[in-house]
Scaffold this motif. Structure first.
Motif, PDB file in Angstrom:
ATOM      1  N   LEU A 267      33.872  35.440  48.367  1.00 33.42           N
ATOM      2  CA  LEU A 267      33.037  36.296  47.104  1.00 33.42           C
ATOM      3  C   LEU A 267      33.788  37.541  46.968  1.00 33.42           C
ATOM      4  CD1 LEU A 267      29.231  35.544  47.476  1.00 33.42           C
ATOM      5  CD2 LEU A 267      31.078  34.155  45.962  1.00 33.42           C
ATOM      6  N   THR A 295      35.756  30.852  39.804  1.00 35.86           N
ATOM      7  CA  THR A 295      34.884  31.581  40.884  1.00 35.86           C
ATOM      8  C   THR A 295      33.610  31.803  40.744  1.00 35.86           C
ATOM      9  OG1 THR A 295      35.392  33.758  39.492  1.00 35.86           O
ATOM     10  CG2 THR A 295      37.312  32.945  41.178  1.00 35.86           C
ATOM     11  N   TYR A 296      32.940  32.170  41.745  1.00 38.77           N
ATOM     12  CA  TYR A 296      31.491  32.210  41.630  1.00 38.77           C
ATOM     13  C   TYR A 296      31.082  33.314  40.538  1.00 38.77           C
ATOM     14  CZ  TYR A 296      26.559  33.285  43.105  1.00 38.77           C
ATOM     15  OH  TYR A 296      25.277  33.496  43.230  1.00 38.77           O
ATOM     16  N   VAL A 347      26.940  39.465  42.793  1.00 38.83           N
ATOM     17  CA  VAL A 347      27.896  38.890  43.557  1.00 38.83           C
ATOM     18  C   VAL A 347      28.039  39.660  45.022  1.00 38.83           C
ATOM     19  CG1 VAL A 347      30.380  38.183  44.082  1.00 38.83           C
ATOM     20  CG2 VAL A 347      29.322  37.629  42.023  1.00 38.83           C
ATOM     21  N   ALA A 351      27.167  38.729  48.813  1.00 40.49           N
ATOM     22  CA  ALA A 351      28.235  38.940  49.861  1.00 40.49           C
ATOM     23  C   ALA A 351      27.317  39.612  51.273  1.00 40.49           C
ATOM     24  CB  ALA A 351      29.399  39.626  49.538  1.00 40.49           C
TER      25      ALA A 351
END
Length: 417
Positions: A267, A295-296, A347, A351
């Motif tokens: 992330l 990607t996330y 995000v 993380a």
């Protein structure tokens, strides 16, 4: 475009000793320089492999086997072998047999990483790796062909696929030839089989997401778990635990800690790929957008824009994602969407939660006040983007915060069996 010259092989001229001396193989000596011990062992293993290749064919040995050896020895932080080593040491192993096995298995991890990187550069059409021509580019140049010509591109790509395959074969051979007690051998081979398949599955999901132009947030996390977390962190830690013959409870804690730290790493890497300073990260900013990486971060931004009916944000993403010709202005607009939808902040928080959960789970499995546990704690902080070398007091502070976080799913590093 001008031809990129081939890189001369340096394997035979490398000044490192081929065989590690007795002082380099004790657990205490390895503790002081894990990467150096793995590198010395790698030279011994690869010298044997290149010699075997030369007995088959000199051209094959010089062009392909030597290049695979050079690539494996040149560069990289040896993070996977270090995680394996400190996973083993945190679980209490220090005998000569486990030490020798850990170093050889660390070399096997480096070889499978060589396979992954060579193939990844082919799939991504990357021209550079570690500041040098990528393997497929170098192979074309070595054959006297331009990597930009149809013939040169076809040769370089095909030969690089074989180079990656050779690295995987050498990795498997290294595992198979490592002396291990029967029960430990069974556990490690089971982990190794799973890791190889997971790595391929993660790469496929990544390719599929690029080809189809999108991925849900849940799918993006699953891809990150398979492509990065399992292969790069969880499985090396689990191999280390298996070498120490750790019990189920300890192994489960290390697996969960590794999965959380690995996803947190991915992330943060996704964030750096968009917001990072190229002068500090060493790679261009915005490449993930140009390539359409699922990607996330991108998935969260899309889902939030759709939920809010933000057609402007969706239009920005639709234009830029997967567009190799995006301008710096387009990339700035994408960064704005990530900020305005709250995707970047989301995000970053995720993380942090994953990092905290990794620390808590590690503390449930090993003693983070002991030498091995303390070193492993520092590595997990480095991997997950936290501060390295965190003191036990800081770790306990993180534990307290993590306890209040939401329960994580198994894919995100929740309880695993």
């Amino acid at each position: 475009m001008a031809r990129i010259p081939a890189v001369e092989h340096s394997f035979a001229a490398c000044p490192l000793p081929v065989h590690p001396g007795p002082s380099a193989t004790g657990a205490g000596a390895v503790d002081a320089d894990v990467a150096g011990a793995v590198l010395r062992t790698a030279r011994a293993v690869l010298a044997e492999r290149v010699t075997e290749a030369s007995e088959i064919d000199a051209s094959f040995a010089g062009d392909l086997a030597g290049r695979v050896a050079d690539f494996t020895l040149d560069g990289g932080k040896r993070m996977r072998p270090r995680l394996l080593w400190w996973g083993m040491r945190a679980c209490g192993a220090a005998d000569a047999g486990s030490t020798a096995a850990a170093l050889r298995l660390g070399v096997a991890l480096e070889l499978i990483q060589t396979c992954a990187l060579i193939h990844d550069d082919v799939m991504d059409r990357s021209r550079l790796r570690r500041g040098k021509p990528a393997v497929h580019i170098g192979l074309a140049g070595q054959a006297g062909l331009s990597p930009d010509s149809e013939r040169g591109s076809a040769f370089g790509t095909s030969a690089a696929v074989l180079a990656g395959d050779l690295a995987l074969v050498w990795a498997d051979d290294t595992v198979a030839e490592t002396a291990l007690p029967a029960p430990v051998r069974h556990r490690i081979r089971s982990i190794w089989r799973s890791m190889r398949t997971e790595m391929v599955a993660g790469q496929y999901l990544d390719l599929h997401g690029q080809a189809t132009g999108g991925s849900s947030a849940a799918r993006a996390i699953r891809t990150a778990c398979l492509k990065s977390a399992l292969y790069s962190v969880e499985r090396p830690l689990t191999i280390g635990a298996a070498l120490a013959d750790a019990d189920e409870r300890t192994t489960a804690a290390l697996r969960s800690a590794g999965r959380c730290a690995g996803i947190a790493f991915q992330l943060r890497d996704d964030l750096l790929g968009v917001f990072g300073d190229p002068a500090r990260t060493g790679k261009p900013s915005g490449d993930d957008i140009r390539e359409g990486k699922p990607t996330y971060l991108l998935a969260v931004a899309r889902e939030r824009a759709e939920a809010a009916g933000d057609e402007g944000a969706l239009a920005v993403l639709g234009h830029a994602v997967g567009n190799a010709d995006v301008t710096e202005g387009d990339l700035a607009d994408v960064r704005g969407v990530f900020e305005e939808t709250g995707a970047r902040a989301h995000v970053e928080r995720k993380a942090e939660r994953l990092r905290d959960h990794a620390v808590r789970r590690l503390g449930e499995g090993v003693d983070v006040d002991a030498h091995g546990g303390r070193q492993l704690l520092g590595l997990l902080h480095t991997v997950s983007g936290g501060r390295s070398g965190v003191s036990p007091d800081d770790a306990r502070e993180h534990d307290g915060r993590a306890a209040s976080a939401r329960v994580l799913t198994p894919a995100e590093g929740g309880r695993v069996r």
